[in-house]
Structures are given as structure tokens and as C-alpha cells.
Scaffold this motif. Structure first.
Motif, PDB file in Angstrom:
ATOM      1  N   MET B   1      30.251 -42.952 -59.700  1.00  0.00           N
ATOM      2  CA  MET B   1      29.529 -42.662 -58.452  1.00  0.00           C
ATOM      3  C   MET B   1      29.863 -43.701 -57.407  1.00  0.00           C
ATOM      4  O   MET B   1      29.970 -44.892 -57.694  1.00  0.00           O
ATOM      5  CB  MET B   1      28.026 -42.662 -58.725  1.00  0.00           C
ATOM      6  CG  MET B   1      27.260 -41.975 -57.640  1.00  0.00           C
ATOM      7  SD  MET B   1      25.563 -41.699 -58.170  1.00  0.00           S
ATOM      8  CE  MET B   1      24.697 -42.491 -56.858  1.00  0.00           C
ATOM      9  N   TRP B   6      26.780 -45.507 -45.941  1.00  0.00           N
ATOM     10  CA  TRP B   6      27.180 -44.806 -44.727  1.00  0.00           C
ATOM     11  C   TRP B   6      27.104 -45.774 -43.546  1.00  0.00           C
ATOM     12  O   TRP B   6      26.234 -46.652 -43.520  1.00  0.00           O
ATOM     13  CB  TRP B   6      26.212 -43.658 -44.459  1.00  0.00           C
ATOM     14  CG  TRP B   6      26.380 -42.516 -45.409  1.00  0.00           C
ATOM     15  CD1 TRP B   6      27.417 -42.290 -46.258  1.00  0.00           C
ATOM     16  CD2 TRP B   6      25.466 -41.439 -45.605  1.00  0.00           C
ATOM     17  NE1 TRP B   6      27.214 -41.136 -46.971  1.00  0.00           N
ATOM     18  CE2 TRP B   6      26.030 -40.600 -46.594  1.00  0.00           C
ATOM     19  CE3 TRP B   6      24.240 -41.094 -45.049  1.00  0.00           C
ATOM     20  CZ2 TRP B   6      25.406 -39.438 -47.025  1.00  0.00           C
ATOM     21  CZ3 TRP B   6      23.619 -39.929 -45.490  1.00  0.00           C
ATOM     22  CH2 TRP B   6      24.191 -39.112 -46.460  1.00  0.00           C
ATOM     23  N   LEU B  27      20.584 -45.541 -36.971  1.00  0.00           N
ATOM     24  CA  LEU B  27      20.412 -44.791 -38.215  1.00  0.00           C
ATOM     25  C   LEU B  27      21.712 -44.790 -39.008  1.00  0.00           C
ATOM     26  O   LEU B  27      22.755 -45.204 -38.516  1.00  0.00           O
ATOM     27  CB  LEU B  27      19.963 -43.363 -37.918  1.00  0.00           C
ATOM     28  CG  LEU B  27      20.651 -42.576 -36.828  1.00  0.00           C
ATOM     29  CD1 LEU B  27      22.036 -42.114 -37.240  1.00  0.00           C
ATOM     30  CD2 LEU B  27      19.818 -41.341 -36.474  1.00  0.00           C
ATOM     31  N   HIS B  28      21.634 -44.296 -40.243  1.00  0.00           N
ATOM     32  CA  HIS B  28      22.819 -44.138 -41.083  1.00  0.00           C
ATOM     33  C   HIS B  28      23.308 -42.690 -41.021  1.00  0.00           C
ATOM     34  O   HIS B  28      22.489 -41.770 -40.980  1.00  0.00           O
ATOM     35  CB  HIS B  28      22.492 -44.445 -42.547  1.00  0.00           C
ATOM     36  CG  HIS B  28      22.259 -45.886 -42.821  1.00  0.00           C
ATOM     37  ND1 HIS B  28      21.007 -46.455 -42.778  1.00  0.00           N
ATOM     38  CD2 HIS B  28      23.122 -46.886 -43.134  1.00  0.00           C
ATOM     39  CE1 HIS B  28      21.110 -47.737 -43.063  1.00  0.00           C
ATOM     40  NE2 HIS B  28      22.379 -48.035 -43.277  1.00  0.00           N
ATOM     41  N   ASP B  31      29.134 -39.119 -40.796  1.00  0.00           N
ATOM     42  CA  ASP B  31      30.111 -38.762 -39.771  1.00  0.00           C
ATOM     43  C   ASP B  31      29.372 -38.483 -38.458  1.00  0.00           C
ATOM     44  O   ASP B  31      28.137 -38.471 -38.429  1.00  0.00           O
ATOM     45  CB  ASP B  31      30.947 -37.538 -40.204  1.00  0.00           C
ATOM     46  CG  ASP B  31      30.071 -36.382 -40.682  1.00  0.00           C
ATOM     47  OD1 ASP B  31      29.158 -35.984 -39.914  1.00  0.00           O
ATOM     48  OD2 ASP B  31      30.282 -35.886 -41.798  1.00  0.00           O
ATOM     49  N   GLN B  33      28.973 -35.819 -36.608  1.00  0.00           N
ATOM     50  CA  GLN B  33      28.121 -34.637 -36.551  1.00  0.00           C
ATOM     51  C   GLN B  33      26.769 -34.928 -37.209  1.00  0.00           C
ATOM     52  O   GLN B  33      25.709 -34.596 -36.684  1.00  0.00           O
ATOM     53  CB  GLN B  33      28.835 -33.482 -37.285  1.00  0.00           C
ATOM     54  CG  GLN B  33      28.468 -32.122 -36.764  1.00  0.00           C
ATOM     55  CD  GLN B  33      28.527 -32.046 -35.246  1.00  0.00           C
ATOM     56  OE1 GLN B  33      29.519 -32.426 -34.628  1.00  0.00           O
ATOM     57  NE2 GLN B  33      27.445 -31.594 -34.624  1.00  0.00           N
ATOM     58  N   MET B  34      26.843 -35.572 -38.369  1.00  0.00           N
ATOM     59  CA  MET B  34      25.608 -35.911 -39.078  1.00  0.00           C
ATOM     60  C   MET B  34      24.796 -36.919 -38.268  1.00  0.00           C
ATOM     61  O   MET B  34      23.563 -36.875 -38.271  1.00  0.00           O
ATOM     62  CB  MET B  34      25.925 -36.478 -40.464  1.00  0.00           C
ATOM     63  CG  MET B  34      24.717 -36.491 -41.384  1.00  0.00           C
ATOM     64  SD  MET B  34      24.880 -37.631 -42.767  1.00  0.00           S
ATOM     65  CE  MET B  34      25.845 -36.684 -43.888  1.00  0.00           C
ATOM     66  N   GLU B  37      22.897 -35.013 -35.638  1.00  0.00           N
ATOM     67  CA  GLU B  37      21.803 -34.242 -36.242  1.00  0.00           C
ATOM     68  C   GLU B  37      20.684 -35.155 -36.755  1.00  0.00           C
ATOM     69  O   GLU B  37      19.500 -34.863 -36.586  1.00  0.00           O
ATOM     70  CB  GLU B  37      22.343 -33.346 -37.362  1.00  0.00           C
ATOM     71  CG  GLU B  37      23.105 -32.171 -36.777  1.00  0.00           C
ATOM     72  CD  GLU B  37      23.979 -31.453 -37.783  1.00  0.00           C
ATOM     73  OE1 GLU B  37      23.702 -31.514 -38.982  1.00  0.00           O
ATOM     74  OE2 GLU B  37      24.959 -30.816 -37.338  1.00  0.00           O
ATOM     75  N   ASN B  38      21.085 -36.284 -37.369  1.00  0.00           N
ATOM     76  CA  ASN B  38      20.055 -37.224 -37.823  1.00  0.00           C
ATOM     77  C   ASN B  38      19.265 -37.764 -36.638  1.00  0.00           C
ATOM     78  O   ASN B  38      18.049 -37.934 -36.725  1.00  0.00           O
ATOM     79  CB  ASN B  38      20.691 -38.396 -38.588  1.00  0.00           C
ATOM     80  CG  ASN B  38      21.142 -37.988 -39.980  1.00  0.00           C
ATOM     81  OD1 ASN B  38      20.860 -36.893 -40.438  1.00  0.00           O
ATOM     82  ND2 ASN B  38      21.847 -38.881 -40.651  1.00  0.00           N
ATOM     83  N   ASP B  41      16.799 -35.263 -35.651  1.00  0.00           N
ATOM     84  CA  ASP B  41      15.670 -35.169 -36.575  1.00  0.00           C
ATOM     85  C   ASP B  41      14.787 -36.414 -36.553  1.00  0.00           C
ATOM     86  O   ASP B  41      13.584 -36.331 -36.758  1.00  0.00           O
ATOM     87  CB  ASP B  41      16.180 -34.926 -38.005  1.00  0.00           C
ATOM     88  CG  ASP B  41      16.692 -33.502 -38.179  1.00  0.00           C
ATOM     89  OD1 ASP B  41      16.161 -32.608 -37.500  1.00  0.00           O
ATOM     90  OD2 ASP B  41      17.613 -33.281 -38.977  1.00  0.00           O
ATOM     91  N   VAL B  42      15.411 -37.579 -36.332  1.00  0.00           N
ATOM     92  CA  VAL B  42      14.627 -38.814 -36.407  1.00  0.00           C
ATOM     93  C   VAL B  42      13.978 -39.160 -35.066  1.00  0.00           C
ATOM     94  O   VAL B  42      12.845 -39.621 -35.017  1.00  0.00           O
ATOM     95  CB  VAL B  42      15.514 -39.982 -36.897  1.00  0.00           C
ATOM     96  CG1 VAL B  42      14.738 -41.297 -36.896  1.00  0.00           C
ATOM     97  CG2 VAL B  42      16.040 -39.695 -38.300  1.00  0.00           C
TER      98      VAL B  42
END
Lengths: 252, 95
Positions: B1, B6, B27-28, B31, B33-34, B37-38, B41-42
Motif C-alpha cells: 500500500m 496527497w 486542503l489535501h 489532483d 479536479q479533486m 471539488e474538495n 465541499d469544504v
């Protein structure tokens, strides 16, 4: 069945799908793989439960006799729930959760595009709001499908495993129950046979990009929409209904 | 693993049309795009914004705290740079 009963049952079916999936997503609250995604999935849970609330409110008005959104949502037993089997499947891991969400989002998005033209004004109003939320859910879950599928060896194998496992619960979404057939004929329901090809082409597009193979198995589970659920739903309802049953009419 | 963390992103939100994007936090995300979006949301759950910028934190260059005296103190005795010395015409009294 009178038109009113039909509309009531159809509304419940729509509400139950989003309610149960919302409950499942909310199980991630404080357990998300990373803080930001914990917030993302609980946001999605809130969208789904919010949509279910609007539908339960509408259903409780139709039912009358002192019923409220809470009594309709929380005081029915397993057999009375008309959600599809897909949404009650356990979270298992992040890959399962994402795959379940993605399969539902593609269906849910196209369903509400169709319901926006429902002859029933309340349904079409709820659909218009839901489309905005689901557009985001679908974008979010599609990107996660691709990120995990086309990611590391481990993430790919977990995603393929999740897709293989959940595939047999996707067919039920498009097997119209009697309620859904009649609701479509009456003009307030959606035509599932028109949604199925849209679902398959979007799922293929995303799975191809995610380098995930589409399962070839033809076997499909069914029963949820007519009240024949997997063993999971009883546990979900126990969790979900405890408060209302122990403290009837409880309010914040 | 893989335990690779990130990267961190700085988030800037524009509250409404005509205002600047303002730094709201970090934030973490894996990429870009994320990251957007994060951030949505945050940081925009309570209708805080209509536009989001994200920049990977490593691309932000900051002044050195030890340069503070040289950089900022010379401005202390140049109060004439504030426009408070000008006598405004009556009509502009409420400026």
C-alpha cells in the motif's frame, strides 16, 4: 389502484432509493478515507436525504390522516420499502462505495432528467432541483471510478472487484415494477426502457476510461422494488428508525 | 500500500461578482479536479462563494519573516501616501 394510490406508491419508491443510499453514505461520516472526502460523501448523503424528504413530504400529504414525512420515512417495515437492492448493499470499502454511487448516479441523473417532464408538478419540481445535485454526484463518482480504476495495481483490482460484485444489482434499476409501468403510462413516471441505453453508454464510457472491464455475467438480482430485500435492509432500518421508535415524534 | 500523502492546495473563494478571490484555507487533494471539488465541499457549503481558485501550495512564494523590517517599516513614516490630506470639494463629502 386509484391514481392517487399509484402516485403515492411511486413517490415512495423514488424516496426510498435516495433515503437508503443517503443512509449508507452517511455511515462514512467521521470514517472517510481522508477528511475532505469524508465531507464530500456526507454532503452527497445530505443531498440524497434532502431529496427523499421532499418526496416523503409530498407522500405524507397524499396519505393524510395525520401522517408526516417522519412517519412515512421511519415507521414502515422492511417489506414496505420499495428501494432497489443496489442502494442497500454495504459500503464494504471505498471502491464498493464509489462503484455503487456511480451506478446509482448515472441512473438517478437520467431518471430525473425524465421526471423533469412529469405531469405531476411536485415531482417535476423536485426533479429540477435533484438534477443540479446529481450532476455533481455523477461528476464526483465518475472521476473516482477513473482515478481508482486507472490508478495503482491495488486500486484497480479493488475497483474491478467492486464492479464485478455490484453488477448483478444494476439490472433491477431498469426492470420496471407494476407501479413504475403504470406511473409511466399515466404520465408522471419515467420510461425506464428509455433510460437503460443511456445508462449503459455512460457506464461503458467511464469504465473504458477507468480501464475496468464490464462484467459479462447476465445474471441479475431483483426483488427490492417489490419489497423482497437482502438481509442488509433490516439492519439499516434498525439503525435509521431507532430514534423515531424509541422517542416518537422526537425533534431537534 | 502506498502511503504517499496527497499534496496540499491553497483555496481562494470569490464571495460574489465584483469582489476579489480571497484566501480561505487549504486542503489535501490528489489532483486539480479533486482540489476544486474538495474546495467546493469544504468551503462553500454555506453559500460562501460563486467561484473557486486552487493553487498547489508549493507554487506559493512568500516573503521571509526576517525581512519584515526592511520590507515594511520604511512605509511607517510616509503617511502622506494616504489620501487623507486632500481637501475634497463639498459635493464629495461622503467619500
Amino acid at each position: 389502484m386509484s391514481d392517487r394510490e399509484l402516485l403515492y406508491n411511486y413517490t415512495l419508491h423514488l424516496a426510498d432509493n435516495s433515503m437508503i443510499l443517503g443512509q449508507r453514505c452517511s455511515e462514512w461520516c467521521a470514517h472517510g478515507p481522508i477528511l475532505e472526502q469524508d465531507i464530500a460523501i456526507t454532503n452527497i448523503a445530505l443531498d440524497l436525504i434532502g431529496e427523499a424528504r421532499s418526496l416523503y413530504q409530498f407522500a405524507s400529504e397524499m396519505r393524510g390522516e395525520g401522517h408526516t414525512e417522519d412517519s412515512v420515512a421511519f415507521l414502515r417495515d422492511v417489506l414496505d420499502y420499495k428501494n432497489a437492492l443496489l442502494v442497500e448493499q454495504p459500503n464494504t470499502d471505498w471502491a464498493y462505495t464509489i462503484a455503487r454511487q456511480f451506478f446509482y448516479d448515472v441512473y438517478h441523473f437520467n431518471l430525473h432528467l425524465a421526471l423533469a417532464n412529469s405531469s405531476e408538478k411536485r415531482i417535476s419540481e423536485i426533479a429540477l432541483k435533484t438534477i443540479k445535485e446529481t450532476t455533481y454526484h455523477l461528476k464526483w463518482s465518475s472521476e473516482w471510478m477513473i482515478r481508482l480504476g486507472d490508478g495503482t495495481d491495488i486500486s484497480k483490482s479493488k475497483m474491478q472487484d467492486a464492479v464485478n460484485h455490484l453488477w448483478e444489482y444494476t439490472g433491477e434499476l431498469f426492470q420496471a415494477s407494476d407501479i413504475e409501468k403504470m406511473a409511466f403510462e399515466k404520465g408522471f413516471g419515467a420510461d425506464l426502457s428509455a433510460i437503460a441505453p443511456l445508462w449503459h453508454s455512460k457506464v461503458k464510457e467511464v469504465l473504458d476510461e477507468a480501464t475496468i472491464a464490464i462484467p459479462q455475467s447476465a445474471y441479475q438480482q431483483k426483488g427490492g422494488k417489490t419489497g423482497l430485500h437482502s438481509e442488509h435492509l433490516g439492519y439499516i432500518l434498525a439503525d435509521m428508525q431507532f430514534l423515531q421508535r424509541a422517542y416518537p415524534g422526537a425533534e431537534w | 500500500m502506498s502511503n504517499k500523502e496527497w499534496p496540499i492546495w491553497e483555496v481562494f473563494i470569490r464571495a460574489k461578482q465584483g469582489l476579489n478571490h480571497k484566501h480561505v484555507g487549504s486542503l489535501h487533494a490528489a489532483d486539480v479536479q479533486m482540489a476544486i471539488e474538495n474546495a467546493r465541499d469544504v468551503y462553500t457549503r454555506r453559500m460562501e462563494g460563486i467561484s473557486i481558485w486552487v493553487v498547489e501550495s508549493k507554487h506559493i512564494h512568500a516573503s521571509e519573516p526576517s525581512d519584515q523590517e526592511a520590507l515594511f517599516e520604511p512605509a511607517n513614516d510616509k503617511i502622506y501616501r494616504h489620501p487623507t490630506f486632500y481637501i475634497l470639494p463639498e459635493e464629495l463629502n461622503h467619500m
